[in-house]
Design a protein around this motif. Structure first.
Motif, mmCIF file in Angstrom:
data_model
loop_
_atom_site.group_PDB
_atom_site.id
_atom_site.type_symbol
_atom_site.label_atom_id
_atom_site.label_comp_id
_atom_site.label_asym_id
_atom_site.label_seq_id
_atom_site.Cartn_x
_atom_site.Cartn_y
_atom_site.Cartn_z
ATOM 1 N N LEU A 238 0.834 -1.194 0.000
ATOM 2 C CA LEU A 238 0.000 0.000 0.000
ATOM 3 C C LEU A 238 0.870 1.245 0.000
ATOM 4 O O LEU A 238 1.817 1.353 0.785
ATOM 5 C CB LEU A 238 -0.906 0.007 1.238
ATOM 6 N N ASN A 239 0.557 2.173 -0.899
ATOM 7 C CA ASN A 239 1.168 3.502 -0.874
ATOM 8 C C ASN A 239 0.317 4.433 -0.022
ATOM 9 O O ASN A 239 -0.906 4.455 -0.162
ATOM 10 C CB ASN A 239 1.256 4.096 -2.292
ATOM 11 N N PRO A 268 0.014 -0.251 -5.533
ATOM 12 C CA PRO A 268 1.023 0.031 -6.563
ATOM 13 C C PRO A 268 0.592 -0.355 -7.976
ATOM 14 O O PRO A 268 0.924 0.334 -8.939
ATOM 15 C CB PRO A 268 2.230 -0.811 -6.109
ATOM 16 N N GLU A 269 -0.154 -1.475 -8.109
ATOM 17 C CA GLU A 269 -0.547 -1.923 -9.448
ATOM 18 C C GLU A 269 -1.664 -1.075 -10.053
ATOM 19 O O GLU A 269 -1.955 -1.193 -11.250
ATOM 20 C CB GLU A 269 -0.966 -3.402 -9.419
ATOM 21 N N ARG A 270 -2.308 -0.208 -9.237
ATOM 22 C CA ARG A 270 -3.359 0.670 -9.754
ATOM 23 C C ARG A 270 -2.795 1.975 -10.310
ATOM 24 O O ARG A 270 -3.532 2.779 -10.877
ATOM 25 C CB ARG A 270 -4.368 0.994 -8.646
ATOM 26 N N ALA A 283 -6.375 10.289 -15.754
ATOM 27 C CA ALA A 283 -5.696 10.128 -14.472
ATOM 28 C C ALA A 283 -5.018 11.436 -14.078
ATOM 29 O O ALA A 283 -4.507 12.165 -14.935
ATOM 30 C CB ALA A 283 -4.663 9.008 -14.537
ATOM 31 N N ALA A 284 -5.025 11.724 -12.804
ATOM 32 C CA ALA A 284 -4.239 12.841 -12.286
ATOM 33 C C ALA A 284 -2.781 12.405 -12.221
ATOM 34 O O ALA A 284 -2.473 11.205 -12.224
ATOM 35 C CB ALA A 284 -4.743 13.237 -10.906
ATOM 36 N N GLU A 337 -10.205 6.255 -9.308
ATOM 37 C CA GLU A 337 -10.747 5.060 -8.676
ATOM 38 C C GLU A 337 -9.691 4.264 -7.917
ATOM 39 O O GLU A 337 -10.019 3.323 -7.185
ATOM 40 C CB GLU A 337 -11.422 4.159 -9.712
ATOM 41 N N ALA A 338 -8.409 4.630 -8.067
ATOM 42 C CA ALA A 338 -7.352 3.923 -7.346
ATOM 43 C C ALA A 338 -7.238 4.373 -5.895
ATOM 44 O O ALA A 338 -6.691 3.653 -5.061
ATOM 45 C CB ALA A 338 -6.019 4.134 -8.050
#
Length: 351
Positions: A238-239, A268-270, A283-284, A337-338
């Motif tokens: 988790l970030n 991380p994978e998102r 995406a931002a 959504e991530a």
């Protein structure tokens, strides 16, 4: 009514330590139910309470509608598999598996039939006359599994049965255990601290922490929709974005009004990775600099230093030639959504 029900289970050791603090859960017939958590979280204490090795301080345990707490351990018809194999070195594989049937006064002919069937189920049919000392750790663990199943238990309990095996063998044997469990259709409670193992073999997972249940759900629910920060951090990577101007600017790009949130996080994978001059849509972005590139074959982990902290981006199928050098300027793509938000009480916040 569920097949196995634990209601408000509390277990205290002495006056200062509470191993189980009001635990309630339900397991269905034929379900593979995993207790997952760090050492000392209460998962083994709960398993041993179901087996009858530890009595609860308070609470109820029922199996198929009957009160299990009033039944002595040896009369509960529960099979148990331990992490240390627990085989008798002086007995053959056949006699090890048959050991639990003799006190039950099972006729010799039936013992032979049931042991043979159990050994075939765990793929040890050709090794019935061998001694365990001449067998691998994985084969010895299969002996323990066959011995637990041969009594035709109403419930199968497994306490970190793969923890003493090497990584490759753990993966092979966990798949076999799951296949066997499906074949015999026994409700199974499996204890582990290995998140990947739990995700790979479970119908449902109960994540425990400090004697309490954090969340119960299917593997996709536990990983993809964690309801507490502990679950999000314990199951997977988790970030967590550092609070400050950079995070506020990222949220503004997404049109998210800054709320009273203790932690904004993302898997991380998102996330995505792009060069500074690359145009992205949907995406931002957060500017950063490559700190480290870790190649793992089927994936790579890229550590990016940003104004919102060190962010890890997971890249699938990185190939053989594409690497990222330390110091390379990049931008991290963060889809709306991530993001997952958690409050000061560590509970998930829907936004």
């Amino acid at each position: 009514m569920s097949y196995l029900t634990v209601s408000n289970a509390t277990k205290r050791f002495g006056t200062s330590f509470t191993a189980l603090d009001g635990v309630s859960l339900a397991v269905e017939r034929g379900e593979f139910f995993t207790l997952l958590g760090p050492s000392g979280c209460g998962k083994t204490t709960l398993l041993r309470s179901i087996a009858g090795f530890n009595d609860l301080t308070s609470g109820d345990i029922t199996l198929d509608g009957a009160n299990l707490r009033i039944v002595p351990p040896h009369q509960r018809d529960i099979g148990m598999v331990f992490q240390d194999y627990a085989v008798f070195p002086h007995l053959s594989v056949f006699d090890n598996v048959a050991f639990g049937l003799k006190p039950r006064k099972v006729p010799a002919a039936e013992i032979k039939t049931r042991v043979t069937q159990a050994l075939e189920a765990v793929r040890l049919g050709a090794m019935a006359e061998r001694l365990p000392a001449a067998m691998s750790g994985g084969q010895q663990q299969r002996i323990g599994l066959a011995r637990a199943m041969v009594i035709n238990p109403r419930l199968l309990l497994m306490d970190e049965p793969l923890s003493n095996l090497d990584a490759k063998l753990r993966i092979e044997l966990r798949e076999e255990i799951r296949d066997i469990q499906k074949q015999v259709d026994i409700a199974t409670i499996y204890v582990t601290h290995d998140q990947e193992e739990a995700l790979a073999i479970s119908d449902r997972i109960c994540v425990m922490n400090a004697g309490r249940i954090e969340q119960v759900g299917t593997p996709p629910e536990i990983y993809g929709n964690p309801q507490t920060r502990f679950v999000a951090e314990f199951v997977g990577t988790l970030n967590t974005f550092t609070q400050g101007a950079a995070l506020e600017a990222l949220l503004q790009q997404m049109g998210i009004k800054v709320m009273s949130v203790a932690a904004w996080t993302a898997r991380p994978e998102r996330l995505g990775l792009a060069s500074r001059d690359e145009q992205l849509s949907g995406a931002a972005t957060l500017d950063g600099t490559i700190a480290k590139f870790i190649y793992l074959g089927r994936e790579a982990h890229v550590q990016v230093e940003t104004a919102a902290g060190m962010i890890v981006v997971q890249i699938a199928n990185p190939g053989m030639t594409r690497t990222r050098e330390p110091g390379e300027p990049v931008k991290v793509a963060v889809p709306r959504e991530a993001l997952m938000a958690f409050g000061a009480d560590n509970a998930r916040i829907e936004w």
